[in-house]
Design a protein around this motif. Structure first.
Motif, PDB file in Angstrom:
ATOM      1  N   UNK A  62      -3.073 -13.713   1.840  1.00 31.78           N
ATOM      2  CA  UNK A  62      -2.050 -12.792   1.648  1.00 31.78           C
ATOM      3  C   UNK A  62      -2.396 -11.386   1.640  1.00 31.78           C
ATOM      4  N   UNK A  63      -3.847 -11.057   2.028  1.00 33.72           N
ATOM      5  CA  UNK A  63      -3.977  -9.485   2.312  1.00 33.72           C
ATOM      6  C   UNK A  63      -5.011  -9.483   3.631  1.00 33.72           C
ATOM      7  N   UNK A  98       2.406  -6.000  -6.374  1.00 31.43           N
ATOM      8  CA  UNK A  98       1.094  -5.441  -6.756  1.00 31.43           C
ATOM      9  C   UNK A  98       0.400  -4.443  -5.571  1.00 31.43           C
ATOM     10  N   UNK A  99      -0.154  -3.293  -6.098  1.00 33.55           N
ATOM     11  CA  UNK A  99      -0.531  -2.531  -5.217  1.00 33.55           C
ATOM     12  C   UNK A  99      -2.031  -3.197  -4.674  1.00 33.55           C
ATOM     13  N   UNK A 100      -2.229  -3.270  -3.305  1.00 34.19           N
ATOM     14  CA  UNK A 100      -3.659  -3.575  -2.638  1.00 34.19           C
ATOM     15  C   UNK A 100      -4.464  -2.724  -2.885  1.00 34.19           C
ATOM     16  N   UNK A 101      -5.816  -3.198  -3.211  1.00 33.65           N
ATOM     17  CA  UNK A 101      -6.966  -2.136  -3.580  1.00 33.65           C
ATOM     18  C   UNK A 101      -7.232  -1.322  -1.984  1.00 33.65           C
ATOM     19  N   UNK A 102      -7.632  -0.340  -2.078  1.00 38.67           N
ATOM     20  CA  UNK A 102      -7.863   0.467  -0.809  1.00 38.67           C
ATOM     21  C   UNK A 102      -9.543   0.637  -1.017  1.00 38.67           C
ATOM     22  N   UNK A 103     -10.182  -0.043   0.168  1.00 37.77           N
ATOM     23  CA  UNK A 103     -11.402  -0.143   0.332  1.00 37.77           C
ATOM     24  C   UNK A 103     -12.086   1.236   0.154  1.00 37.77           C
ATOM     25  N   UNK A 104     -11.696   2.334   0.236  1.00 40.16           N
ATOM     26  CA  UNK A 104     -12.078   3.485   0.210  1.00 40.16           C
ATOM     27  C   UNK A 104     -11.950   4.412  -0.996  1.00 40.16           C
ATOM     28  N   UNK A 129      -8.771  -2.217  -9.055  1.00 35.39           N
ATOM     29  CA  UNK A 129      -7.443  -2.865  -8.560  1.00 35.39           C
ATOM     30  C   UNK A 129      -7.818  -4.245  -8.078  1.00 35.39           C
ATOM     31  N   UNK A 130      -8.995  -4.366  -7.945  1.00 34.29           N
ATOM     32  CA  UNK A 130      -9.330  -5.900  -7.550  1.00 34.29           C
ATOM     33  C   UNK A 130      -9.167  -6.744  -8.853  1.00 34.29           C
ATOM     34  N   UNK A 131      -9.596  -6.174 -10.113  1.00 32.14           N
ATOM     35  CA  UNK A 131      -9.529  -7.013 -11.277  1.00 32.14           C
ATOM     36  C   UNK A 131      -8.010  -7.170 -11.528  1.00 32.14           C
ATOM     37  N   UNK A 132      -7.263  -6.259 -11.375  1.00 37.83           N
ATOM     38  CA  UNK A 132      -5.932  -6.409 -11.365  1.00 37.83           C
ATOM     39  C   UNK A 132      -5.103  -7.465 -10.987  1.00 37.83           C
ATOM     40  N   UNK A 133      -5.566  -7.354  -9.554  1.00 37.64           N
ATOM     41  CA  UNK A 133      -5.037  -8.482  -8.735  1.00 37.64           C
ATOM     42  C   UNK A 133      -5.413  -9.697  -9.002  1.00 37.64           C
ATOM     43  N   UNK A 134      -6.709  -9.918  -9.277  1.00 35.04           N
ATOM     44  CA  UNK A 134      -7.172 -11.411  -9.804  1.00 35.04           C
ATOM     45  C   UNK A 134      -6.415 -11.815 -11.091  1.00 35.04           C
ATOM     46  N   UNK A 135      -6.305 -10.887 -11.957  1.00 29.97           N
ATOM     47  CA  UNK A 135      -5.587 -10.998 -13.148  1.00 29.97           C
ATOM     48  C   UNK A 135      -4.163 -11.589 -13.055  1.00 29.97           C
ATOM     49  N   UNK A 136      -3.727 -10.647 -12.279  1.00 27.60           N
ATOM     50  CA  UNK A 136      -2.081 -11.084 -11.892  1.00 27.60           C
ATOM     51  C   UNK A 136      -2.120 -12.535 -11.174  1.00 27.60           C
ATOM     52  N   UNK A 155       0.814  -1.301   0.145  1.00 31.24           N
ATOM     53  CA  UNK A 155       0.016   0.031  -0.011  1.00 31.24           C
ATOM     54  C   UNK A 155       1.037   1.307  -0.112  1.00 31.24           C
ATOM     55  N   UNK A 156       0.368   2.230  -0.621  1.00 29.74           N
ATOM     56  CA  UNK A 156       1.229   3.589  -0.725  1.00 29.74           C
ATOM     57  C   UNK A 156       1.893   3.523  -1.919  1.00 29.74           C
ATOM     58  N   UNK A 157       3.099   4.123  -1.989  1.00 31.32           N
ATOM     59  CA  UNK A 157       4.036   4.235  -3.197  1.00 31.32           C
ATOM     60  C   UNK A 157       4.986   2.829  -3.051  1.00 31.32           C
TER      61      UNK A 157
END
Length: 646
Positions: A573-574, A388-394, A401-408, A235-237
């Motif tokens: 892992x999250x 990979x960046x974690x999706x931020x719920x807010x 982000x969720x789509x990218x995580x699943x694809x990765x 998360x973050x940079x």
């Protein structure tokens, strides 16, 4: 975080040993098909495709009445793979000796290169090397007939497509239609990452295919024992998180994200500076080579770093030239790149490919992993890590982000399929008329109810395109929503997968689709499982099932989600809040119910009511119970509509 995929290899040395002509295993397979007019070589990075082309090209020039060989590569740096090469001293009948004048993979404007291309066609010279771009520009200035009796070799063939805007695809179609030119196409994968096919089915059918898989390649090495694929969520940079996984003692290529991606910090030069600053203090930059000498904060050792991100062409040419001539493990420690150092880039000592951000194409992932899977005595293990960046719920971009995580993650599960040993599947009790002349070995599984392909077309798809088809399945938008376990496995296997097969190969009959479907599902489930021996019996662990291999049947396999590992990985892992955001996002974009799915779920609904004494609840925490409840609502609505129409 532990590896998602960890594959061990047997170090047989087979893929590196050579025959009496100096050919390695893959090159021998390709050379056997040398007389084909159209030849497609599908083989992983480092398998020797460049030299395979040299053998084939020289045979066509000397023995097949071909007058000229034109080699097209995607970028200038890859041109060096086709430089002058001695082959006679290893047993071949000729050396590869291109005239440097007609190596057009050099700095300079395209106009002068096109002129050189035209001069080559009129000259007595035999070999020309150019970029895909030069080939496209030159093609505008010639008639296809000028390529009669020539061999056109296209390296990294996945850059071609039938899209009307893809000029390389148009060049190839015109050459095949309007000249008698021979074509050799080479690629590590036939999957582009978009939905556009590389070739039209009728053109693809003209190609003789030579396939050499990743497992054959890596299993046949001398030094490499294992390959790991893993993730690190941050998360973050990313420039703050990268040093948690960047081990400076490992020879590493870092691929930073595209400036258009969510992970990018929108200033690629500053990102490089932050990575370097995190490692240590810049001592100096060598003016002759462009190498950065950085004193490590952690160890005090001087690190040699190559920056391929900065655009200054003069500096970039210097560092590229230096990297082309690397001959020792100590020559470079870390390479930082953006779009470069993927295809055809050779740094055998590389141990770790560290990639920031999701990559949309299987081909790109294969190319990046391929940078670390060269065989070299300095390493026994290769590693690919995706940051990979974690999706931020807010965040409003949580869905993306969720789509990218699943694809990765599914891309890594696919790589597990590509890297695992191949199995052969046969029916336990063949039907009348089913013939199969392949021999059984320890990797042959006999499955009750399994269907063999009845046509050559279906056989060819299973033989040559199975991983590319799996790539299409795993990256499909509907499939991504279904994979994490909120859709019944039988719906995935019997409705969604055949739908994708039909879209990919519209010419297949229902019988052919079913044979291909069974092979995709069985191969995916078995490769995601583990085979264990207990006494004199073999068992396979598939998802939650532990089954005697002698009792395996297609109906059982169809009840297993081949991709459920994706959600298991995420859940472990999250954080709980991120995981909840992922679940809610998937639920919000759930695929709509179809008649086919409802038909499959109806007996399961009846079974549920019989077992529990009540109907499945739409409020349940179990996604599959909720889906059964939705099916009831769907079926009631269908019944209501039918009555209204009476």
């Amino acid at each position: 975080m532990p590896d998602i995929v960890h594959v061990k290899y047997q170090q047989t040395g087979k893929s590196k040993s050579t025959n009496e002509y100096g050919m390695r295993e893959m090159q021998q397979k390709a050379f056997e098909a040398r007389t084909a007019q159209y030849l497609l070589i599908k083989a992983p990075p480092a398998s020797g495709k460049s030299r395979a082309l040299m053998f084939i090209g020289l045979d066509k020039l000397i023995n097949q009445d071909i007058k000229k060989v034109i080699v097209a590569v995607p970028e200038r740096s890859i041109g060096s793979s086709f430089a002058k090469t001695e082959l006679k001293k290893y047993g071949f009948f000729a050396d590869w000796e291109p005239n440097p004048r007609y190596n057009l993979c050099t700095p300079g404007v395209e106009k002068s290169k096109v002129t050189a291309f035209l001069n080559f066609l009129e000259s007595d010279e035999k070999i020309l090397i150019c970029t895909h771009a030069t080939l496209r520009f030159a093609f505008d200035a010639i008639d296809e007939k000028q390529l009669n009796n020539c061999l056109l070799a296209i390296d990294e063939f996945h850059h071609v497509s039938v899209d009307g805007d893809n000029k390389l695809g148009l060049v190839l179609s015109s050459v095949m239609e309007k000249s008698n030119a021979h074509v050799v196409a080479m690629t590590g994968s036939f999957f582009r990452g978009d939905s556009v096919p590389i070739l039209l089915p009728e053109d693809e059918a003209k190609f003789t295919k030579v396939k050499y898989d990743y497992y054959q390649q890596l299993n046949g090495y001398e030094y490499l024992k294992s390959l790991g694929i893993g993730y690190h969520f941050y998360q973050g940079k990313y420039t703050s998180a990268i040093h948690e996984i960047l081990d400076e003692s490992k020879k590493t290529i870092i691929h930073i994200p595209s400036v258009n991606s969510g992970e990018s910090e929108k200033d690629k030069y500053e990102e490089v500076n932050r990575i370097v600053d995190g490692l240590g203090d810049l001592d100096y930059q060598d003016p002759d080579t462009g190498v950065l000498y950085v004193k490590s904060k952690a160890t005090g050792k001087t690190l040699k770093i190559a920056d391929l991100v900065h655009d200054n062409s003069k500096d970039r040419d210097k560092i590229q030239e230096y990297l082309r001539n690397v001959s020792s493990v100590d020559d470079i420690d870390i390479i930082i790149a953006l779009g470069m150092a993927k295809e055809g880039f050779d740094w055998p000592y590389c141990e770790h490919a560290l990639t920031v951000g999701y990559r949309g194409s299987l081909t790109e992932i294969i190319q990046i992993i391929g940078r670390a899977t060269r065989d070299s005595e300095n390493k026994s293990h290769s590693q690919f890590t995706n940051l990979i960046a974690q999706p931020d719920a807010e965040d409003d971009l949580v869905k993306l982000s969720v789509n990218n995580m699943l694809k990765a993650i599914t891309a890594s599960l696919l790589m597990e399929q590509v890297l695992a040993p191949n199995f052969k599947f046969k029916p336990k009790f063949p039907e009348e008329g089913e013939e199969d002349d392949s021999e059984d070995d320890e990797n042959t599984l006999k499955i009750n109810g399994f269907k063999l392909p009845s046509s050559q077309r279906a056989k060819d798809i299973i033989e040559s395109d199975i991983n590319d088809l799996k790539a299409k399945v795993m990256q499909d938008q509907q499939m991504l929503k279904a994979m994490p376990g909120n859709v019944d496995p039988e719906v995935i296997n019997k409705v969604l997968i055949p739908k994708i097969i039909k879209e990919t190969y519209p010419d297949l009959t229902d019988e052919e689709v079913e044979a291909v479907r069974q092979h995709v599902v069985v191969d995916s489930v078995v490769k995601n499982g583990t085979i264990e021996e207990v006494g004199d019996k073999r068992f396979i662990r598939m998802a939650d099932s532990f089954v005697n291999i002698d009792d395996i049947n297609i109906d059982l396999i169809d009840t297993i989600n081949p991709f459920q590992k994706a959600f298991e990985i995420l859940s472990k892992s999250v954080t709980a809040s991120v995981f909840k955001a992922i679940q809610e996002t998937i639920d919000a974009t759930r695929i709509t119910m179809t008649d086919e799915e409802a038909i499959i779920l109806w007996p399961k609904i009846k079974n549920w009511i019989q077992k529990t004494g009540e109907q499945p609840s739409i409020q349940s925490f179990d996604p599959q119970e909720r889906r059964l409840a939705e099916a009831i609502i769907f079926l009631k609505e269908q019944k209501r509509k039918a009555k209204a129409n009476e």
